[in-house]
Design a protein around this motif. Structure first.
Motif, mmCIF file in Angstrom:
data_model
loop_
_atom_site.group_PDB
_atom_site.id
_atom_site.type_symbol
_atom_site.label_atom_id
_atom_site.label_comp_id
_atom_site.label_asym_id
_atom_site.label_seq_id
_atom_site.Cartn_x
_atom_site.Cartn_y
_atom_site.Cartn_z
ATOM 1 N N TYR A 89 57.465 24.031 30.289
ATOM 2 C CA TYR A 89 56.966 22.660 30.155
ATOM 3 C C TYR A 89 56.349 22.190 31.470
ATOM 4 C CZ TYR A 89 57.491 17.528 29.486
ATOM 5 O OH TYR A 89 57.293 16.156 29.401
ATOM 6 N N LEU A 90 57.073 22.382 32.566
ATOM 7 C CA LEU A 90 56.577 21.955 33.874
ATOM 8 C C LEU A 90 55.352 22.759 34.292
ATOM 9 C CD1 LEU A 90 60.039 21.610 35.631
ATOM 10 C CD2 LEU A 90 58.560 19.725 34.912
ATOM 11 N N SER A 91 55.332 24.050 33.967
ATOM 12 C CA SER A 91 54.173 24.883 34.286
ATOM 13 C C SER A 91 52.940 24.404 33.536
ATOM 14 C CB SER A 91 54.461 26.347 33.936
ATOM 15 O OG SER A 91 55.502 26.870 34.723
ATOM 16 N N GLN A 92 53.128 24.031 32.274
ATOM 17 C CA GLN A 92 51.997 23.542 31.475
ATOM 18 C C GLN A 92 51.459 22.241 32.051
ATOM 19 O OE1 GLN A 92 51.813 20.694 29.111
ATOM 20 N NE2 GLN A 92 49.659 21.267 28.898
ATOM 21 N N LYS A 93 52.348 21.348 32.463
ATOM 22 C CA LYS A 93 51.903 20.084 33.053
ATOM 23 C C LYS A 93 51.181 20.329 34.378
ATOM 24 C CE LYS A 93 53.721 17.852 29.670
ATOM 25 N NZ LYS A 93 52.816 17.420 28.560
ATOM 26 N N ALA A 94 51.678 21.296 35.164
ATOM 27 C CA ALA A 94 51.041 21.601 36.449
ATOM 28 C C ALA A 94 49.673 22.229 36.255
ATOM 29 C CB ALA A 94 51.938 22.527 37.266
ATOM 30 N N SER A 95 49.555 23.123 35.260
ATOM 31 C CA SER A 95 48.283 23.820 35.042
ATOM 32 C C SER A 95 47.190 22.901 34.525
ATOM 33 C CB SER A 95 48.480 24.981 34.066
ATOM 34 O OG SER A 95 48.837 24.499 32.777
ATOM 35 N N SER A 96 47.582 21.804 33.905
ATOM 36 C CA SER A 96 46.596 20.875 33.346
ATOM 37 C C SER A 96 46.238 19.755 34.309
ATOM 38 C CB SER A 96 47.119 20.281 32.036
ATOM 39 O OG SER A 96 48.312 19.548 32.254
ATOM 40 N N ASN A 97 46.801 19.782 35.528
ATOM 41 C CA ASN A 97 46.528 18.729 36.501
ATOM 42 C C ASN A 97 46.237 19.357 37.859
ATOM 43 O OD1 ASN A 97 46.663 16.550 38.336
ATOM 44 N ND2 ASN A 97 48.064 15.432 37.003
ATOM 45 N N PRO A 98 44.991 19.273 38.340
ATOM 46 C CA PRO A 98 44.649 19.881 39.637
ATOM 47 C C PRO A 98 45.519 19.395 40.789
ATOM 48 C CG PRO A 98 42.664 19.187 38.466
ATOM 49 C CD PRO A 98 43.833 18.636 37.695
#
Length: 263
Positions: A89-98
């Motif tokens: 979940y955290l990885s997905q949020k990080a990957s979608s936000n520069p």
């Protein structure tokens, strides 16, 4: 105005009594996305390390916590399903936000980083002065744990928190028609407010920090349900703060200076 005197007490997490109280606070922390995770497993994991982290109570050790703070080693617990789910979940949020690109690389399976995930939540009417002692005690407990060769030598701390923006109501008033809803792109330049005021200080010491949209769709009218005492609705969102381990103590001291109540 009537004043009520309340004595707050800090305790280690109590496996025998804190399970349901922790689940309630975790549900509040994760907001609409709480259903994506096994909160029972997460609460059990927090309670499995009773010498790390703290709760705040008002009716003695056997009562439910009004606030809690803990840290979980994402590497040590990587094989537990709830940590797998949280990391994904955290990885997905990080990957979608520069703005969170540094976090994304730390969460990769090939990373050598030791990331401590800080989870903390409290009832909305809790005094902010109860927060600094929880962070201060966490620093002390980590120091003691390291002396016992336990796996808490974190290279980074990741604070999972919440923020919100105010949005115009969709409900009609006597003087104006209902406003048309706009699709949220997350980059409208809205002013961001913090449910946890210490986040404003913590992010000054951060490698990176950013808000993110929740994965679970929110019901129509949810923002209006939160505007009982104000003109505007409230739109909650997630908030992540990544602090290098070498700067964490300074960040905690900054919180103490900002909120008071430090020990």
């Amino acid at each position: 105005m009537d004043m009520v005197n309340v004595d707050f007490e800090w305790f280690d997490p109590q496996p025998a009594v804190d399970f349901h109280g922790l689940k309630t606070l975790l549900r509040q922390l994760l907001d609409v996305d709480h259903q994506l995770f096994n909160l029972s497993e997460l609460a059990d994991l927090i309670l499995s390390q009773p010498l790390l982290g703290s709760t705040v109570k008002v009716d003695g050790n056997e009562s439910d916590p009004y606030a809690f703070l803990t840290v979980l080693n994402l590497t040590t617990h990587k094989d537990k399903q709830v940590i797998k789910d949280l990391t994904a979940y955290l990885s997905q949020k990080a990957s979608s936000n520069p703005s969170l690109s540094a976090l994304g690389s730390l969460l990769q399976p090939t990373s050598n980083a030791q990331v401590g995930l800080i989870l903390t939540e409290r009832f909305v009417n809790m005094p902010h002065e109860t927060v600094p002692p929880m962070y201060t005690m966490l620093l002390e407990e980590i120091s003691w744990a390291l002396a016992e060769k336990e796996p808490y030598n974190f290279t980074h701390y990741l604070i999972l928190s919440k923020a919100y923006t105010e949005i115009a109501s969709s409900l009609p008033t006597p003087n104006q028609p209902p406003s048309k809803k706009k699709k949220s792109g997350g980059s409208g330049g809205e002013e961001v407010f913090y449910f946890h005021p210490e986040d404003e200080v913590l992010q000054k010491y951060a490698m990176c920090s950013a808000n993110y949209e929740y994965t679970t769709p929110r019901d129509e009218g949810a923002s209006d349900s939160k505007r009982a005492f104000q003109e505007l609705g409230v739109k909650p969102m997630g908030h992540l703060i990544l602090v290098e381990g070498s700067r964490f103590e300074a960040a905690v001291n900054g919180v103490k200076d900002f909120l008071g109540g430090g020990q």
